[in-house]
Structures are given as C-alpha cells and as structure tokens.
Design a protein around this motif. Structure first.
Motif, short mmCIF file in Angstrom:
data_model
loop_
_atom_site.label_atom_id
_atom_site.label_comp_id
_atom_site.label_asym_id
_atom_site.label_seq_id
_atom_site.Cartn_x
_atom_site.Cartn_y
_atom_site.Cartn_z
N ASN A 66 -1.40 -39.28 57.89
CA ASN A 66 -1.60 -39.41 59.34
C ASN A 66 -2.40 -38.21 59.86
OD1 ASN A 66 0.06 -41.74 59.32
ND2 ASN A 66 1.88 -40.46 59.54
N SER A 68 -4.60 -35.29 61.54
CA SER A 68 -4.58 -34.84 62.94
C SER A 68 -5.98 -34.48 63.44
CB SER A 68 -3.70 -33.60 63.04
OG SER A 68 -4.26 -32.56 62.27
N SER A 94 -5.73 -41.68 54.53
CA SER A 94 -5.73 -40.52 55.42
C SER A 94 -6.96 -39.64 55.18
CB SER A 94 -4.45 -39.70 55.21
OG SER A 94 -3.33 -40.48 55.58
N VAL A 149 -8.09 -43.98 61.72
CA VAL A 149 -6.92 -43.75 62.55
C VAL A 149 -6.59 -42.25 62.53
CG1 VAL A 149 -4.53 -44.43 63.04
CG2 VAL A 149 -6.05 -46.02 61.85
N THR A 151 -4.42 -39.00 64.42
CA THR A 151 -3.22 -38.78 65.22
C THR A 151 -3.36 -37.56 66.13
OG1 THR A 151 -1.87 -39.75 63.48
CG2 THR A 151 -0.71 -38.44 65.11
N THR A 153 -1.27 -35.13 67.37
CA THR A 153 0.11 -34.74 67.01
C THR A 153 0.90 -34.24 68.22
OG1 THR A 153 -1.06 -32.87 66.01
CG2 THR A 153 0.13 -34.27 64.54
N LYS A 158 -1.22 -42.31 67.70
CA LYS A 158 -2.26 -42.58 66.71
C LYS A 158 -3.39 -43.33 67.40
CE LYS A 158 -1.10 -43.24 62.27
NZ LYS A 158 -0.55 -43.87 61.05
N TYR A 159 -4.61 -42.82 67.25
CA TYR A 159 -5.76 -43.47 67.88
C TYR A 159 -6.59 -44.22 66.86
CZ TYR A 159 -4.87 -40.90 72.15
OH TYR A 159 -4.30 -40.42 73.28
N HIS A 265 1.32 -48.76 64.16
CA HIS A 265 0.62 -47.53 64.59
C HIS A 265 1.55 -46.67 65.44
CE1 HIS A 265 -3.52 -49.68 64.13
NE2 HIS A 265 -3.18 -49.06 63.02
N GLY A 269 3.29 -42.94 64.68
CA GLY A 269 3.08 -41.78 65.53
C GLY A 269 4.39 -41.16 66.01
N HIS A 275 2.57 -45.78 57.01
CA HIS A 275 1.90 -46.97 57.53
C HIS A 275 2.28 -48.26 56.77
CE1 HIS A 275 -1.18 -49.29 59.46
NE2 HIS A 275 -1.67 -49.64 58.29
#
Ligand code: NDP
Ligand code: MN
Length: 377
Positions: A66, A68, A94, A149, A151, A153, A158-159, A265, A269, A275
């Motif tokens: 995830n 950042s 990631s 994706v 994040t 933090t 999560k975008y 998602h 987050g 995931h």
C-alpha cells in the motif's frame, strides 16, 4: 465507439526476464519493494542483464505494501538525480504502482499529488523515460493496467489513479518470479485475479474483447490457483496463474471493475487488510448483491465452470485456499466494537465515491455498501 488499450509488448514465459539483455538505453532505475526480489536473486539478475546491454542501473527499494505519497516523492527525487531513460519496476503491485507515479513526477516535477488524482489530469509521459513492469505476484496486473493505487497515509485513504499514460510500454510476465511467493501470498493475490476477472465480466463497460479475456481468466484461476497454492513448485500452475493475472488485467483495464474493489480499497486504507484478502472475502457477497442485475453473465460463468452457484463456488475456493470467510476472523484486525459503527459509516461513504462503483452492474446506495461490509464482517 470504444478503445481497447494494451501495452506495446507482453514478453511472457519462463526466462522472459532475459529480454533486458537487448534493451537500448543509457541509464535505468529499478524500483522494487521490501526485500523479496533481492533475496531471491531477481534484482541482481536484472542488473546483470542491463549491464550486458551496456545500461547503468540504480536501485530504488523499500516500496511498502500500500505505497504512500511520501515513498513516491522520495523516488521522484532520486530519479531527478540519476536521470534514467528507462524506469523498470520489479515486484508486487505495490512496487509497480509506486514506480508509475514516481515516473509521472519525474517527467513533470512541478506536479503535486492533488493534481494527478483528478480525473483525466495526467499529462503526457515518455519525454524522459519509458516504463517496463515486471510483476512478482500473480495478482494486481499493474504491468498491464492504466491504474495505480497510492495511499494517503495521514487521511487513511487509497487513491486509485487512472490514466492511459501509465500503461507500461513493456510487461515482462516471467513465471519464475512469482514462483517464490509463499502459499498465503499466492492465495491472496490469486483471488485478486479472480475478482478482476469476475468484476470485468459483469461490468457495465464490458466488451467482446474484455469478455473473452475475463472468462478465460476465471476458468484458469479455478483450475490452477489451488495447485499453485498447494505446490509452489508446480511451474505449469505458476505460469497459468501469471498469464491469467495479465489477461484479467487486460480485461479490467478496459472494462473497469465494480464494488468488490470499491469496498476493498477503503478497508485496505482504514484497517490495512491486504488487497487480495479483502477481495476474496468480499467477492461472494458482492456476487449475490449483483446477481439479478447481471444474471445472464453470471449464468455463463456458472455454465463454464459447471457449478450451480458462483458465489458458493468462490466460498469453496476460499476454503480450499485457507482464506478466512469474514473480516472478523482475521486475528490481527485492529478495531474496537465502539469504533465499528463510525468506521463502517466512513468506509461506506468513501467506497460509494470510488471510481470502481461507476461500472458495477447493480447501482448501489451508501446503505447497500454498508450492508455488504456488515455482512462480510
Ligand atoms: P504487494 O506488492 O503489496 O506485495 C505483498 C507482499 O508480497 C510483500 O511483502 C512482498 O515482499 C511479497 N512478495 C511479492 N512478490 C513476491 C515473491 N515473488 N516472492 C516472495 N514474496 C513476494 O502485493 P500485491 O501484488 O498484491 O499488490 C497490492 C497493491 O496493488 C495494493 O496497493 C493494491 O491496492 C494495488 N492494486 C493495483 C492495481 C492496479 O491496477 N495497479 C489493481 C489492484 C490492486 P517485498 O516487499 O519484500 O517484495
Ligand atoms: Mn485488485
């Protein structure tokens, strides 16, 4: 009228990594995750192949699961220093996702994170470097997709960033690399593949092209994922899963996804559920929620697999793979009953706004999202 977008080259099969020997260029940055690619020798192998090609390389490692915004900015600074003409991401989703956005910032250092999370805001890339993606999990298909994706933090969000610009130039799909995954990572990332294929198949943006790829990938996961998990040395199963992952990626990069991903998602987050695991738990509930809206499509899948109920077949597959049936059953999940109401409220609202919600066959309300979370807990 539609476009079906793909990377220029997919290099696949055992030892596909060797194509790096023939690359033309001067400097390459290799972006990777924690330690697995170094530990299993693939990173050194890639550096050696590049050296054979006369390309100097620099490693940017430490991309966390995830990834950042901070990690992405750090990578951008290193790229601005080294000035690569190739960016090569090797690792799980990631590492690949983080490298894509480092690349965007390297090409356009003036950009802020806020600028690129807006829809259709990605400027043209490839003025400074081209991009190679080498997946080490058979899961996210980031090697093929227009997605990344990242994040935030601080705000625990999560975008998903979407742009045709971030579709890699070359995908290297070498099954020797994911063959080092331990069983639980094989299982979780493999269920991500299934979620991609099922969601793309029933998506409101599905096409003949995406349907063919998605349906074949669904069949391959049911046949080969249990084998890849129970015997990691089964190279046929490893290769089939690696190809299924990329095929599901070709399908969903074009047909988009649905609310399994919207819901996953947000729980990723908020509660750090990985995931693939989040998808595996949510998938049967979402199939039931969507069933009437996409009945004909689900019946095609059931007929293809020779099962009465796809939702039950997914539950059985999870069981075979030792995947827990609910979020509560994850022993390290960190939340209290008092927080639960607030967390679920927040996640439901955010999941409703996720871009993946737009192509879900059954249009959900925030209340529907909430009910799926509560049921799957
Ligand atoms: P990660 O990249 O997060 O990796 C998970 C773990 O697996 C890490 O600890 C990693 O170790 C380890 N690992 C990876 N490959 C191997 C290997 N071959 N052998 C042993 N260990 C290995 O996992 P995913 O691939 O599931 O990526 C998840 C991310 O991708 C999420 O952020 C998710 O939101 C995103 N995603 C992106 C999509 C896209 O289209 N771009 C689609 C769906 C999800 P180490 O760090 O040491 O390498
Ligand atoms: Mn996914």
């Amino acid at each position: 009228m539609s476009t079906f977008l793909l990377p220029r080259n997919i290099e696949f099969g055992e030892n596909a990594l060797e194509i790096l020997k023939g690359l033309e260029g001067e400097r390459a940055v290799l972006v990777t995750g924690g330690s697995s690619m170094k530990r299993f020798g693939f990173l050194d192998q890639a550096v050696d192949y590049l050296q054979e090609a006369g390309i100097e390389s620099k490693i940017i490692d430490g991309v966390e699961p995830n990834p950042s915004v901070k990690t992405v900015i750090k990578g951008k600074e290193e790229m601005l220093d080294f000035k690569p003409d190739w960016i090569i991401a090797i690792g799980g989703g990631s590492a690949l996702d983080a490298a894509k956005i480092m690349w965007a910032f390297y090409e356009h250092p003036e950009l802020e994170f806020e600028d690129i999370i807006k829809v259709a805001s990605m400027p043209k890339l490839r003025n400074k470097a081209k991009f190679i993606a080498i997946p080490s999990t058979s899961g996210t298909a980031s090697e093929i997709t227009a997605f990344s994706v990242i994040t935030d933090t601080e705000n625990k969000i999560k975008y998903p960033i979407v742009s045709p610009e971030i579709v890699p130039d070359i995908a290297i799909v070498d099954p020797k690399i994911p063959a080092t995954m331990p069983p639980h990572i094989t299982a979780n990332t493999g269920m991500d593949v299934l979620a991609h294929a099922v969601e793309a198949f029933v998506s409101t943006a599905a096409s003949d092209y995406s349907d063919a790829l998605a349906l074949k990938a669904i069949e391959m996961v049911f046949e080969y994922l249990p084998k890849a998990v129970s015997n990691g040395d089964d190279m046929v199963a490893r290769e089939k899963m690696h190809n299924a992952s990329t095929m599901a990626g070709m399908a969903f990069s074009n047909a988009s996804l649905g609310i399994v991903h919207s819901l996953a998602h947000k729980i990723g987050g908020e509660l750090h559920v990985t995931h693939g695991l989040a998808n595996a738990i949510l998938l049967p509930y979402v199939i039931e929620f969507n069933y009437e809206a996409a009945k004909e499509k689900f019946e095609v899948v059931e007929k293809t697999l020779g099962v009465d109920s796809l939702a039950d077949a997914v539950r059985n597959l999870n069981k075979t793979l030792d995947i827990v049936p609910s979020f509560k059953a994850i022993d390290w999940l960190d939340y209290t009953e008092e927080d639960f109401e607030n967390i679920v409220d927040r996640m439901s609202k955010n999941a409703h706004q996720d871009p993946c919600t737009l192509t879900n066959p059954q249009e959900p309300t925030v209340e529907d999202m909430k009910k799926i979370y509560v049921d799957s807990f």
